[in-house]
Scaffold this active site. Structure first.
Site, PDB file in Angstrom:
ATOM      1  N   ARG A  48       0.937  -4.850  -5.806  1.00 37.98           N
ATOM      2  CA  ARG A  48       1.121  -6.125  -5.112  1.00 37.98           C
ATOM      3  C   ARG A  48       1.360  -7.159  -6.211  1.00 37.98           C
ATOM      4  NH1 ARG A  48      -2.927  -3.636  -1.628  1.00 37.98           N
ATOM      5  NH2 ARG A  48      -1.859  -3.092   0.302  1.00 37.98           N
ATOM      6  N   ASP A  75       2.307  -1.124  11.695  1.00 36.34           N
ATOM      7  CA  ASP A  75       2.275  -2.512  12.186  1.00 36.34           C
ATOM      8  C   ASP A  75       3.585  -3.267  11.954  1.00 36.34           C
ATOM      9  OD1 ASP A  75       2.066  -2.613   9.451  1.00 36.34           O
ATOM     10  OD2 ASP A  75       0.506  -4.143   9.407  1.00 36.34           O
ATOM     11  N   ASP A 121      -0.142   1.732   8.493  1.00 34.24           N
ATOM     12  CA  ASP A 121      -0.704   0.877   9.552  1.00 34.24           C
ATOM     13  C   ASP A 121       0.107   0.854  10.861  1.00 34.24           C
ATOM     14  OD1 ASP A 121      -2.565   0.217   7.607  1.00 34.24           O
ATOM     15  OD2 ASP A 121      -1.603  -1.672   7.090  1.00 34.24           O
ATOM     16  N   ARG A 162      -5.581  -2.541   8.423  1.00 33.03           N
ATOM     17  CA  ARG A 162      -5.549  -3.983   8.142  1.00 33.03           C
ATOM     18  C   ARG A 162      -5.828  -4.766   9.430  1.00 33.03           C
ATOM     19  NH1 ARG A 162      -2.167  -6.743   3.534  1.00 33.03           N
ATOM     20  NH2 ARG A 162      -1.613  -4.605   3.112  1.00 33.03           N
ATOM     21  N   GLY A 205       0.835  -1.210   0.000  1.00 31.50           N
ATOM     22  CA  GLY A 205       0.000   0.000   0.000  1.00 31.50           C
ATOM     23  C   GLY A 205       0.862   1.250   0.000  1.00 31.50           C
ATOM     24  N   THR A 257       4.293   2.282   5.669  1.00 32.14           N
ATOM     25  CA  THR A 257       2.894   1.829   5.740  1.00 32.14           C
ATOM     26  C   THR A 257       2.139   2.719   6.717  1.00 32.14           C
ATOM     27  OG1 THR A 257       1.391   0.097   6.505  1.00 32.14           O
ATOM     28  CG2 THR A 257       3.596   0.011   7.401  1.00 32.14           C
ATOM     29  N   ASP A 278       5.895  -5.269   5.925  1.00 31.53           N
ATOM     30  CA  ASP A 278       6.448  -6.599   6.230  1.00 31.53           C
ATOM     31  C   ASP A 278       6.512  -7.515   5.009  1.00 31.53           C
ATOM     32  OD1 ASP A 278       7.019  -6.302   8.875  1.00 31.53           O
ATOM     33  OD2 ASP A 278       5.110  -7.113   9.599  1.00 31.53           O
TER      34      ASP A 278
HETATM   35  P1  ADP Z   1       3.226  -4.749   2.668  1.00 35.90           P
HETATM   36  O1  ADP Z   1       4.598  -4.668   2.114  1.00 35.90           O
HETATM   37  O2  ADP Z   1       2.603  -3.403   2.857  1.00 35.90           O
HETATM   38  O3  ADP Z   1       3.135  -5.647   3.886  1.00 35.90           O
HETATM   39  P2  ADP Z   1       2.040  -6.882   1.055  1.00 35.90           P
HETATM   40  O4  ADP Z   1       1.953  -7.848   2.194  1.00 35.90           O
HETATM   41  O5  ADP Z   1       0.881  -6.773   0.128  1.00 35.90           O
HETATM   42  O6  ADP Z   1       2.288  -5.384   1.538  1.00 35.90           O
HETATM   43  O7  ADP Z   1       3.352  -7.257   0.246  1.00 35.90           O
HETATM   44  C1  ADP Z   1       3.747  -6.486  -0.873  1.00 35.90           C
HETATM   45  C2  ADP Z   1       4.370  -7.370  -1.910  1.00 35.90           C
HETATM   46  O8  ADP Z   1       5.577  -7.961  -1.371  1.00 35.90           O
HETATM   47  C3  ADP Z   1       3.548  -8.568  -2.352  1.00 35.90           C
HETATM   48  O9  ADP Z   1       2.586  -8.230  -3.328  1.00 35.90           O
HETATM   49  C4  ADP Z   1       4.593  -9.498  -2.915  1.00 35.90           C
HETATM   50  O10 ADP Z   1       4.971  -9.109  -4.203  1.00 35.90           O
HETATM   51  C5  ADP Z   1       5.768  -9.243  -1.954  1.00 35.90           C
HETATM   52  N1  ADP Z   1       5.774 -10.286  -0.915  1.00 35.90           N
HETATM   53  C6  ADP Z   1       4.947 -10.400   0.142  1.00 35.90           C
HETATM   54  N2  ADP Z   1       5.215 -11.506   0.864  1.00 35.90           N
HETATM   55  C7  ADP Z   1       6.239 -12.125   0.211  1.00 35.90           C
HETATM   56  C8  ADP Z   1       6.972 -13.342   0.433  1.00 35.90           C
HETATM   57  N3  ADP Z   1       6.697 -14.129   1.466  1.00 35.90           N
HETATM   58  N4  ADP Z   1       7.966 -13.649  -0.435  1.00 35.90           N
HETATM   59  C9  ADP Z   1       8.229 -12.848  -1.478  1.00 35.90           C
HETATM   60  N5  ADP Z   1       7.574 -11.700  -1.742  1.00 35.90           N
HETATM   61  C10 ADP Z   1       6.596 -11.335  -0.926  1.00 35.90           C
HETATM   62  O1  F6P Z   2      -1.572  -1.493   4.420  1.00 33.67           O
HETATM   63  C1  F6P Z   2      -2.174  -0.273   4.121  1.00 33.67           C
HETATM   64  C2  F6P Z   2      -3.649  -0.449   3.868  1.00 33.67           C
HETATM   65  O2  F6P Z   2      -4.224   0.806   3.564  1.00 33.67           O
HETATM   66  C3  F6P Z   2      -4.423  -1.129   4.999  1.00 33.67           C
HETATM   67  O3  F6P Z   2      -4.722  -0.246   6.043  1.00 33.67           O
HETATM   68  C4  F6P Z   2      -5.629  -1.651   4.269  1.00 33.67           C
HETATM   69  O4  F6P Z   2      -6.139  -2.805   4.898  1.00 33.67           O
HETATM   70  C5  F6P Z   2      -5.068  -2.028   2.925  1.00 33.67           C
HETATM   71  O5  F6P Z   2      -3.860  -1.304   2.751  1.00 33.67           O
HETATM   72  C6  F6P Z   2      -5.998  -1.720   1.781  1.00 33.67           C
HETATM   73  O6  F6P Z   2      -5.436  -2.188   0.610  1.00 33.67           O
HETATM   74  P1  F6P Z   2      -6.025  -1.869  -0.834  1.00 33.67           P
HETATM   75  O7  F6P Z   2      -5.523  -0.512  -1.229  1.00 33.67           O
HETATM   76  O8  F6P Z   2      -5.480  -2.949  -1.687  1.00 33.67           O
HETATM   77  O9  F6P Z   2      -7.516  -1.852  -0.731  1.00 33.67           O
END
Ligand code: ADP
Ligand code: F6P
Length: 323
Positions: free
Chosen positions: A76, A133, A131, A175, A15, A129, A107
């Site tokens: 993503r 978190d 969040d 989230r 995000g 982020t 994360d």
């Molecule tokens: P955030 O980075 O905000 O936690 P996401 O969890 O959606 O957001 O992760 C962002 C992107 O990072 C994912 O769409 C994916 O491309 C990559 N990613 C997430 N988890 C993994 C993983 N376990 N191994 C490799 N790439 C990952």
């Molecule tokens: O991680 C940031 C965030 O805005 C969360 O607070 C929320 O759950 C999520 O992303 C929303 O994601 P999307 O933009 O894919 O709807």
């Protein structure tokens, strides 16, 4: 001895968050000041796999520190979760001469950075982020702007809620985490704060609270609901039926992710972006930049991902007294 880095890539992932542009600017300008070349990777890991890679100069990041969103765009990417996707990503980095990468995200994005590091690309994560978190850090880029945006919106809902003597359920992002909800709950003087980390599904308690507050002459009842609990609209219908107090649900949604970053977000993002480059220049890899105990520090990604953090019990208890 670690190989000297010549070209640093930078991407934003997950995000978006206000302040990501300030972080990109700091990465680019610090890297150039340290004699490195910089390449911007568009649309996170998706753009990496599609080879959307551009050269960046000091000028590419002019006039962006005050802008919300991310000039590199974000995405993503499912394919990058696979071993084949990660191998392809590392090969593309090598093809473009990218020997080190700054990943600005949460994360999930750090897990991607960890995988690339195992495949020979030096990586460092910068926490971005709304969040808040990410366990290893007390600060994440975007939280301050988002929580201020939400707070101002909730003040407005409160005005109309008071005029109509209504109950308002206002759903904020986060989230699975309740940081935005807790901060807004306290800063907006909410009567109830529902956090995923603490919610016990006892709706009768909320109903009793609304009825008692009404008896005591309260003109509104503001409930901040974290999206990790959700169901604000159906909850509103149930509370109205049980209390007789007109109840409306407002979901603040993606407005919380937009807008010009606050001074705090610009400042922390700038220092964290620069710090990330210096971590790489020091020959380190698989690190996450963090803010802890009043200092900018860096942790091993595995160590950072294994850390846990929780809502402050004290802050939650105080929120109940104040509201
Ligand atoms: P955030 O980075 O905000 O936690 P996401 O969890 O959606 O957001 O992760 C962002 C992107 O990072 C994912 O769409 C994916 O491309 C990559 N990613 C997430 N988890 C993994 C993983 N376990 N191994 C490799 N790439 C990952
Ligand atoms: O991680 C940031 C965030 O805005 C969360 O607070 C929320 O759950 C999520 O992303 C929303 O994601 P999307 O933009 O894919 O709807």
């Amino acid at each position: 001895m670690a190989k000297e880095i010549k070209t640093i890539g930078v991407l934003t992932s997950g995000g978006d968050a206000p302040g990501m542009n300030a972080a990109i600017r700091a990465v680019v300008r610090t890297a150039i000041a340290r004699g490195k070349k910089v390449k911007g990777i568009m649309r996170g890991y998706q753009g990496l796999l599609e080879e959307e890679i551009v050269d960046m100069t000091e000028k590419s990041v002019a006039d962006i520190i005050q802008r919300g969103g991310t000039i590199l765009y974000t995405a993503r990417c499912q394919e990058f979760r696979t071993a084949e996707g990660q191998k392809k990503g590392a090969d593309i980095c090598k093809k473009f001469g990218i020997d080190a990468l700054v990943v600005i995200g949460g994360d999930g994005s750090f897990q991607g950075a960890q995988k690339l590091a195992h495949l020979g690309i030096a990586t460092v994560g910068v926490p971005g982020t709304i969040d808040l978190d990410i366990a290893c850090t007390e600060y994440t880029i975007g939280f301050d702007t988002a929580v201020n945006t939400a707070m101002k919106a909730i003040d407005k809902v409160r005005d109309t809620s008071t005029s109509h003597e209504r109950c308002s359920i206002i759903e904020v992002m986060g989230r699975h985490a309740g940081y935005i909800a807790l901060w807004c709950g306290i800063a907006n003087g909410a009567e109830d704060i529902l956090l995923p980390e603490r919610y016990n599904h006892d709706e009768q308690r909320i109903i009793n609270h609304i009825i008692n507050s009404r008896k005591m002459g309260k003109k509104h009842h503001i409930i901040i609901n974290a999206e990790g609990i959700g169901h604000s609209a159906s909850m509103a219908r149930r509370l109205e039926a049980a209390t007789g107090m007109e109840t409306r649900a407002t979901i603040l949604g993606h407005m919380q992710r937009g807008g010009s970053p606050t001074c705090k977000d610009r400042m922390y993002a700038s220092i964290m972006g620069a710090y990330a480059v210096d971590v790489l220049c020091a020959g380190k890899s698989m690190r996450v930049v963090a803010y802890a105990n009043g200092e900018y520090v860096d942790y091993d990604i595995d160590e950072a991902l294994a850390m846990k953090k929780d809502i402050s019990e004290y802050q939650f208890e105080i929120s109940k007294i104040l509201g």
